[in-house]
Design a protein around this motif. Structure first.
Motif, PDB file in Angstrom:
ATOM      1  N   THR A  73       0.805 152.500 101.041  1.00 32.48           N
ATOM      2  CA  THR A  73       0.277 153.749 101.594  1.00 32.48           C
ATOM      3  C   THR A  73      -1.206 153.669 101.924  1.00 32.48           C
ATOM      4  O   THR A  73      -1.741 154.570 102.558  1.00 32.48           O
ATOM      5  N   ILE A  74      -1.862 152.598 101.507  1.00 29.78           N
ATOM      6  CA  ILE A  74      -3.311 152.463 101.687  1.00 29.78           C
ATOM      7  C   ILE A  74      -3.614 151.719 102.984  1.00 29.78           C
ATOM      8  O   ILE A  74      -3.078 150.649 103.231  1.00 29.78           O
ATOM      9  N   LEU A  78      -7.203 154.732  93.178  1.00 26.38           N
ATOM     10  CA  LEU A  78      -7.469 156.161  93.360  1.00 26.38           C
ATOM     11  C   LEU A  78      -6.178 156.944  93.581  1.00 26.38           C
ATOM     12  O   LEU A  78      -5.993 158.023  93.018  1.00 26.38           O
ATOM     13  N   GLU A  79      -5.292 156.395  94.385  1.00 28.40           N
ATOM     14  CA  GLU A  79      -4.005 157.049  94.625  1.00 28.40           C
ATOM     15  C   GLU A  79      -3.199 157.157  93.331  1.00 28.40           C
ATOM     16  O   GLU A  79      -2.553 158.171  93.065  1.00 28.40           O
ATOM     17  N   ALA A  80      -3.233 156.111  92.506  1.00 24.51           N
ATOM     18  CA  ALA A  80      -2.511 156.124  91.231  1.00 24.51           C
ATOM     19  C   ALA A  80      -3.060 157.204  90.302  1.00 24.51           C
ATOM     20  O   ALA A  80      -2.306 157.868  89.585  1.00 24.51           O
ATOM     21  N   ILE A  81      -4.355 157.409  90.319  1.00 30.52           N
ATOM     22  CA  ILE A  81      -4.973 158.442  89.488  1.00 30.52           C
ATOM     23  C   ILE A  81      -4.627 159.829  90.020  1.00 30.52           C
ATOM     24  O   ILE A  81      -4.199 160.711  89.280  1.00 30.52           O
ATOM     25  N   ILE A  82      -4.788 160.019  91.322  1.00 28.77           N
ATOM     26  CA  ILE A  82      -4.517 161.323  91.936  1.00 28.77           C
ATOM     27  C   ILE A  82      -3.054 161.723  91.790  1.00 28.77           C
ATOM     28  O   ILE A  82      -2.745 162.875  91.477  1.00 28.77           O
ATOM     29  N   SER A  83      -2.148 160.777  91.981  1.00 28.41           N
ATOM     30  CA  SER A  83      -0.719 161.081  91.904  1.00 28.41           C
ATOM     31  C   SER A  83      -0.227 161.232  90.461  1.00 28.41           C
ATOM     32  O   SER A  83       0.850 161.769  90.235  1.00 28.41           O
ATOM     33  N   GLY A  84      -1.016 160.706  89.530  1.00 27.95           N
ATOM     34  CA  GLY A  84      -0.602 160.766  88.123  1.00 27.95           C
ATOM     35  C   GLY A  84       0.281 159.608  87.712  1.00 27.95           C
ATOM     36  O   GLY A  84       0.701 159.529  86.562  1.00 27.95           O
ATOM     37  N   SER A  85       0.566 158.684  88.613  1.00 34.32           N
ATOM     38  CA  SER A  85       1.432 157.551  88.266  1.00 34.32           C
ATOM     39  C   SER A  85       0.722 156.572  87.342  1.00 34.32           C
ATOM     40  O   SER A  85       1.366 155.868  86.564  1.00 34.32           O
ATOM     41  N   GLU A  86      -0.618 156.516  87.438  1.00 31.73           N
ATOM     42  CA  GLU A  86      -1.437 155.662  86.573  1.00 31.73           C
ATOM     43  C   GLU A  86      -1.059 154.189  86.632  1.00 31.73           C
ATOM     44  O   GLU A  86      -1.280 153.448  85.682  1.00 31.73           O
ATOM     45  N   ARG A  93      -9.013 151.595  84.124  1.00 33.97           N
ATOM     46  CA  ARG A  93      -8.408 152.367  83.032  1.00 33.97           C
ATOM     47  C   ARG A  93      -7.164 153.149  83.459  1.00 33.97           C
ATOM     48  O   ARG A  93      -7.034 154.333  83.204  1.00 33.97           O
ATOM     49  N   LEU A  94      -6.274 152.480  84.127  1.00 32.14           N
ATOM     50  CA  LEU A  94      -4.994 153.080  84.478  1.00 32.14           C
ATOM     51  C   LEU A  94      -4.061 152.890  83.287  1.00 32.14           C
ATOM     52  O   LEU A  94      -3.774 151.771  82.888  1.00 32.14           O
ATOM     53  N   HIS A  95      -3.585 153.964  82.727  1.00 36.67           N
ATOM     54  CA  HIS A  95      -2.844 153.905  81.467  1.00 36.67           C
ATOM     55  C   HIS A  95      -1.488 153.229  81.566  1.00 36.67           C
ATOM     56  O   HIS A  95      -1.001 152.677  80.592  1.00 36.67           O
ATOM     57  N   LEU A  96      -0.858 153.245  82.719  1.00 36.74           N
ATOM     58  CA  LEU A  96       0.466 152.637  82.852  1.00 36.74           C
ATOM     59  C   LEU A  96       0.439 151.330  83.635  1.00 36.74           C
ATOM     60  O   LEU A  96       1.487 150.793  83.970  1.00 36.74           O
ATOM     61  N   GLY A 107     -13.311 141.575 100.840  1.00 39.47           N
ATOM     62  CA  GLY A 107     -13.667 142.965 101.096  1.00 39.47           C
ATOM     63  C   GLY A 107     -12.433 143.831 101.323  1.00 39.47           C
ATOM     64  O   GLY A 107     -12.341 144.951 100.812  1.00 39.47           O
ATOM     65  N   SER A 108     -11.469 143.295 102.061  1.00 46.48           N
ATOM     66  CA  SER A 108     -10.219 144.026 102.307  1.00 46.48           C
ATOM     67  C   SER A 108      -9.423 144.170 101.013  1.00 46.48           C
ATOM     68  O   SER A 108      -8.816 145.219 100.766  1.00 46.48           O
ATOM     69  N   LEU A 109      -9.427 143.114 100.194  1.00 49.45           N
ATOM     70  CA  LEU A 109      -8.732 143.167  98.900  1.00 49.45           C
ATOM     71  C   LEU A 109      -9.335 144.247  98.013  1.00 49.45           C
ATOM     72  O   LEU A 109      -8.618 145.053  97.418  1.00 49.45           O
ATOM     73  N   SER A 110     -10.651 144.289  97.960  1.00 48.36           N
ATOM     74  CA  SER A 110     -11.334 145.302  97.160  1.00 48.36           C
ATOM     75  C   SER A 110     -10.995 146.705  97.653  1.00 48.36           C
ATOM     76  O   SER A 110     -10.715 147.606  96.859  1.00 48.36           O
ATOM     77  N   GLN A 111     -10.984 146.891  98.965  1.00 53.51           N
ATOM     78  CA  GLN A 111     -10.643 148.181  99.561  1.00 53.51           C
ATOM     79  C   GLN A 111      -9.212 148.587  99.199  1.00 53.51           C
ATOM     80  O   GLN A 111      -8.948 149.738  98.841  1.00 53.51           O
ATOM     81  N   LEU A 112      -8.299 147.637  99.280  1.00 52.50           N
ATOM     82  CA  LEU A 112      -6.893 147.916  98.984  1.00 52.50           C
ATOM     83  C   LEU A 112      -6.686 148.280  97.516  1.00 52.50           C
ATOM     84  O   LEU A 112      -6.029 149.270  97.194  1.00 52.50           O
TER      85      LEU A 112
END
Length: 100
Positions: free
Chosen positions: A70-71, A53-61, A17-20, A42-47
């Motif tokens: 950065t991951i 999570l970074e997109a949500i935290i940063s607000g970039s969505e 549910r990333l809006h952008l 497994g690596s793909l899922s982690q990435l």
């Protein structure tokens, strides 16, 4: 028939549910995603999860290549990427190679 990795990643993103987020963007990055993960699901899922999570935290969505850079991924995938990059570099000729 097995699902392709980009299709797998693209199907997981609607649940985030990333809006952008632009649908299909993981497919456009398939070569990059394979290079980063060495083809490991497994690596793909982690990435993807880390980038989401970074997109949500940063607000970039939105998940972008810049965000994914950065991951950190697991050591095996990171080593494989480094080896791939090393093998892609043109080899320098030694200046004295022509005189031998």
């Amino acid at each position: 028939m097995p699902r392709s990795r980009p299709a797998f990643a693209d199907q997981r993103l609607p649940a985030l549910r990333l809006h952008l987020h632009k649908p299909g963007s993981p497919v456009k990055l398939d070569g990059y995603l394979h290079e980063r993960t060495d083809g490991s699901i497994g690596s793909l899922s982690q990435l993807v999860r880390g980038a989401a999570l970074e997109a949500i935290i940063s607000g970039s969505e939105a998940i972008t290549r810049k965000t994914q850079e950065t991951i950190e991924v697991d050591q095996t995938a990171a080593d494989a990427r480094q080896e791939h990059r090393r093998s892609q570099r043109p080899r320098r000729r030694r200046p004295d190679a022509d005189t031998a």
